[in-house]
Motif scaffolding. Structure first.
Motif, PDB file in Angstrom:
ATOM      1  N   ALA A 151       0.834  -1.205   0.000  1.00 48.27           N
ATOM      2  CA  ALA A 151       0.000   0.000   0.000  1.00 48.27           C
ATOM      3  C   ALA A 151       0.871   1.259   0.000  1.00 48.27           C
ATOM      4  CB  ALA A 151      -0.940  -0.001   1.201  1.00 48.27           C
ATOM      5  N   LEU A 152       1.933   1.253   0.795  1.00 51.57           N
ATOM      6  CA  LEU A 152       2.807   2.432   0.840  1.00 51.57           C
ATOM      7  C   LEU A 152       3.539   2.649  -0.480  1.00 51.57           C
ATOM      8  CD1 LEU A 152       4.241   2.316   4.448  1.00 51.57           C
ATOM      9  CD2 LEU A 152       2.691   4.017   3.470  1.00 51.57           C
ATOM     10  N   VAL A 153       4.026   1.601  -1.095  1.00 51.86           N
ATOM     11  CA  VAL A 153       4.679   1.740  -2.398  1.00 51.86           C
ATOM     12  C   VAL A 153       3.708   2.386  -3.387  1.00 51.86           C
ATOM     13  CG1 VAL A 153       5.640   0.466  -4.363  1.00 51.86           C
ATOM     14  CG2 VAL A 153       6.349  -0.115  -2.022  1.00 51.86           C
ATOM     15  N   ARG A 154       2.458   1.904  -3.393  1.00 54.23           N
ATOM     16  CA  ARG A 154       1.422   2.461  -4.282  1.00 54.23           C
ATOM     17  C   ARG A 154       1.097   3.904  -3.916  1.00 54.23           C
ATOM     18  NH1 ARG A 154      -3.523   3.094  -3.047  1.00 54.23           N
ATOM     19  NH2 ARG A 154      -3.604   1.476  -1.439  1.00 54.23           N
ATOM     20  N   GLU A 155       0.849   4.152  -2.632  1.00 55.06           N
ATOM     21  CA  GLU A 155       0.460   5.500  -2.186  1.00 55.06           C
ATOM     22  C   GLU A 155       1.563   6.528  -2.435  1.00 55.06           C
ATOM     23  OE1 GLU A 155      -2.308   6.860  -0.991  1.00 55.06           O
ATOM     24  OE2 GLU A 155      -3.564   5.103  -0.659  1.00 55.06           O
ATOM     25  N   LEU A 156       2.809   6.162  -2.216  1.00 54.58           N
ATOM     26  CA  LEU A 156       3.905   7.105  -2.448  1.00 54.58           C
ATOM     27  C   LEU A 156       4.002   7.479  -3.922  1.00 54.58           C
ATOM     28  CD1 LEU A 156       6.608   5.697  -0.013  1.00 54.58           C
ATOM     29  CD2 LEU A 156       5.267   7.804   0.241  1.00 54.58           C
ATOM     30  N   ALA A 157       3.768   6.528  -4.804  1.00 52.66           N
ATOM     31  CA  ALA A 157       3.753   6.826  -6.232  1.00 52.66           C
ATOM     32  C   ALA A 157       2.571   7.740  -6.585  1.00 52.66           C
ATOM     33  CB  ALA A 157       3.703   5.530  -7.043  1.00 52.66           C
ATOM     34  N   GLU A 158       1.389   7.417  -6.052  1.00 49.64           N
ATOM     35  CA  GLU A 158       0.190   8.209  -6.365  1.00 49.64           C
ATOM     36  C   GLU A 158       0.234   9.595  -5.757  1.00 49.64           C
ATOM     37  OE1 GLU A 158      -2.822   4.315  -6.417  1.00 49.64           O
ATOM     38  OE2 GLU A 158      -3.119   5.879  -4.918  1.00 49.64           O
ATOM     39  N   GLU A 159       0.580   9.707  -4.475  1.00 48.58           N
ATOM     40  CA  GLU A 159       0.504  10.977  -3.752  1.00 48.58           C
ATOM     41  C   GLU A 159       1.704  11.891  -3.980  1.00 48.58           C
ATOM     42  OE1 GLU A 159       0.008  10.395   0.425  1.00 48.58           O
ATOM     43  OE2 GLU A 159      -1.906   9.373   0.213  1.00 48.58           O
ATOM     44  N   LEU A 160       2.891  11.278  -4.123  1.00 48.79           N
ATOM     45  CA  LEU A 160       4.124  12.085  -4.157  1.00 48.79           C
ATOM     46  C   LEU A 160       4.946  11.897  -5.423  1.00 48.79           C
ATOM     47  CD1 LEU A 160       5.272  11.452  -0.466  1.00 48.79           C
ATOM     48  CD2 LEU A 160       3.966  13.400  -1.352  1.00 48.79           C
ATOM     49  N   GLY A 161       4.605  10.922  -6.255  1.00 49.64           N
ATOM     50  CA  GLY A 161       5.348  10.697  -7.487  1.00 49.64           C
ATOM     51  C   GLY A 161       6.735  10.129  -7.277  1.00 49.64           C
ATOM     52  N   ILE A 162       6.938   9.401  -6.180  1.00 45.98           N
ATOM     53  CA  ILE A 162       8.234   8.785  -5.926  1.00 45.98           C
ATOM     54  C   ILE A 162       8.088   7.269  -5.937  1.00 45.98           C
ATOM     55  CG2 ILE A 162       9.147  10.765  -4.659  1.00 45.98           C
ATOM     56  CD1 ILE A 162       8.635   9.206  -2.041  1.00 45.98           C
ATOM     57  N   GLN A 163       9.210   6.590  -6.181  1.00 46.81           N
ATOM     58  CA  GLN A 163       9.208   5.139  -6.206  1.00 46.81           C
ATOM     59  C   GLN A 163      10.126   4.615  -5.101  1.00 46.81           C
ATOM     60  OE1 GLN A 163       9.698   6.869  -9.323  1.00 46.81           O
ATOM     61  NE2 GLN A 163       7.471   6.758  -9.362  1.00 46.81           N
ATOM     62  N   THR A 164       9.662   3.565  -4.456  1.00 48.78           N
ATOM     63  CA  THR A 164      10.468   2.847  -3.482  1.00 48.78           C
ATOM     64  C   THR A 164      10.051   1.389  -3.555  1.00 48.78           C
ATOM     65  OG1 THR A 164      11.351   2.890  -1.229  1.00 48.78           O
ATOM     66  CG2 THR A 164       8.959   3.149  -1.465  1.00 48.78           C
ATOM     67  N   ALA A 165      10.710   0.559  -2.780  1.00 49.75           N
ATOM     68  CA  ALA A 165      10.392  -0.866  -2.741  1.00 49.75           C
ATOM     69  C   ALA A 165       9.998  -1.249  -1.322  1.00 49.75           C
ATOM     70  CB  ALA A 165      11.609  -1.681  -3.187  1.00 49.75           C
ATOM     71  N   ALA A 166       9.232  -2.315  -1.208  1.00 55.49           N
ATOM     72  CA  ALA A 166       8.816  -2.788   0.116  1.00 55.49           C
ATOM     73  C   ALA A 166      10.032  -3.064   0.994  1.00 55.49           C
ATOM     74  CB  ALA A 166       7.958  -4.041  -0.026  1.00 55.49           C
ATOM     75  N   SER A 167      11.136  -3.507   0.395  1.00 55.30           N
ATOM     76  CA  SER A 167      12.343  -3.811   1.164  1.00 55.30           C
ATOM     77  C   SER A 167      13.017  -2.562   1.726  1.00 55.30           C
ATOM     78  CB  SER A 167      13.335  -4.592   0.302  1.00 55.30           C
ATOM     79  OG  SER A 167      13.688  -3.836  -0.846  1.00 55.30           O
ATOM     80  N   CYS A 168      12.617  -1.377   1.273  1.00 54.04           N
ATOM     81  CA  CYS A 168      13.159  -0.111   1.787  1.00 54.04           C
ATOM     82  C   CYS A 168      12.332   0.448   2.939  1.00 54.04           C
ATOM     83  CB  CYS A 168      13.239   0.924   0.670  1.00 54.04           C
ATOM     84  SG  CYS A 168      14.373   0.480  -0.653  1.00 54.04           S
ATOM     85  N   LEU A 169      11.269  -0.254   3.308  1.00 54.22           N
ATOM     86  CA  LEU A 169      10.369   0.196   4.365  1.00 54.22           C
ATOM     87  C   LEU A 169      10.629  -0.605   5.635  1.00 54.22           C
ATOM     88  CD1 LEU A 169       7.177   0.307   2.141  1.00 54.22           C
ATOM     89  CD2 LEU A 169       8.491   2.288   2.930  1.00 54.22           C
ATOM     90  N   ALA A 170      11.018   0.063   6.706  1.00 54.30           N
ATOM     91  CA  ALA A 170      11.304  -0.605   7.977  1.00 54.30           C
ATOM     92  C   ALA A 170      10.205  -0.265   8.978  1.00 54.30           C
ATOM     93  CB  ALA A 170      12.657  -0.165   8.519  1.00 54.30           C
ATOM     94  N   PRO A 171       9.453  -1.256   9.484  1.00 54.58           N
ATOM     95  CA  PRO A 171       8.403  -0.968  10.463  1.00 54.58           C
ATOM     96  C   PRO A 171       9.016  -0.549  11.796  1.00 54.58           C
ATOM     97  CG  PRO A 171       8.649  -3.327  10.191  1.00 54.58           C
ATOM     98  CD  PRO A 171       9.575  -2.683   9.198  1.00 54.58           C
ATOM     99  N   ILE A 172       8.458   0.531  12.389  1.00 53.39           N
ATOM    100  CA  ILE A 172       9.008   1.004  13.666  1.00 53.39           C
ATOM    101  C   ILE A 172       7.963   1.143  14.762  1.00 53.39           C
ATOM    102  CG2 ILE A 172      10.962   2.174  12.618  1.00 53.39           C
ATOM    103  CD1 ILE A 172       9.381   4.817  13.230  1.00 53.39           C
ATOM    104  N   GLY A 173       6.691   1.092  14.423  1.00 53.10           N
ATOM    105  CA  GLY A 173       5.657   1.254  15.442  1.00 53.10           C
ATOM    106  C   GLY A 173       4.291   1.287  14.790  1.00 53.10           C
TER     107      GLY A 173
END
Length: 150
Positions: A67-89
């Motif tokens: 969802a975050l990969v999709r939302e970041l592309a839609e809302e901010l026009g940036i690309q990332t991968a699920a492996s770049c997302l670290a859960p913290i809380g």
């Protein structure tokens, strides 16, 4: 035994009471200077004018990371991968119409420059500056967490 803990630990989320549980994922984008990106909810949306971390609803069949990969592309026009997302809380907050469960991730690697694509204002701020920006109630507990971690 529960009554004793209720007195020592007041508050907490109210029971669902028939309200739906909404899963929303959020991300703390951290730039090279250690600043966080926050977005201001645009006019016409619930809680307009409040500042929040980028993200959005997790659709059926999606993981929070997808969802975050999709939302970041839609809302901010940036690309990332699920492996770049670290859960913290996470945040758990009872709103009048629904109960929000919101995992928070940190991301330091993405491609592109964040641009507002949905009418929102964007701002890069230091973690210790976050309390200056009015935020939705669910986001508030995450401010201290981010300040302590960054």
């Amino acid at each position: 035994m529960t009554g004793a803990f209720d007195a020592e630990c007041p508050g907490g989320p109210p029971p669902l009471g028939g309200r739906p549980l909404m899963l929303v994922a959020a991300v703390a984008l951290v730039d090279a200077d250690g600043r966080l990106l926050i977005a201001q909810r645009p006019a016409g949306k619930a809680m307009a004018g409040l500042w929040e971390f980028p993200g959005g609803k997790v659709d059926a069949g999606e993981t929070p990371e997808e969802a975050l990969v999709r939302e970041l592309a839609e809302e901010l026009g940036i690309q990332t991968a699920a492996s770049c997302l670290a859960p913290i809380g996470f945040a758990s907050h009872g709103y009048e119409q629904f109960h929000l469960l919101m995992p928070l991730f940190v991301c330091r690697k993405w491609a592109g420059t964040p641009r507002p694509r949905e009418g929102q204002a964007l701002k890069w701020v230091a973690a210790d500056e976050l309390p200056r920006y009015p935020m939705p109630p669910a986001d508030l507990p995450l401010v201290g967490l981010l300040r302590d971690l960054l």
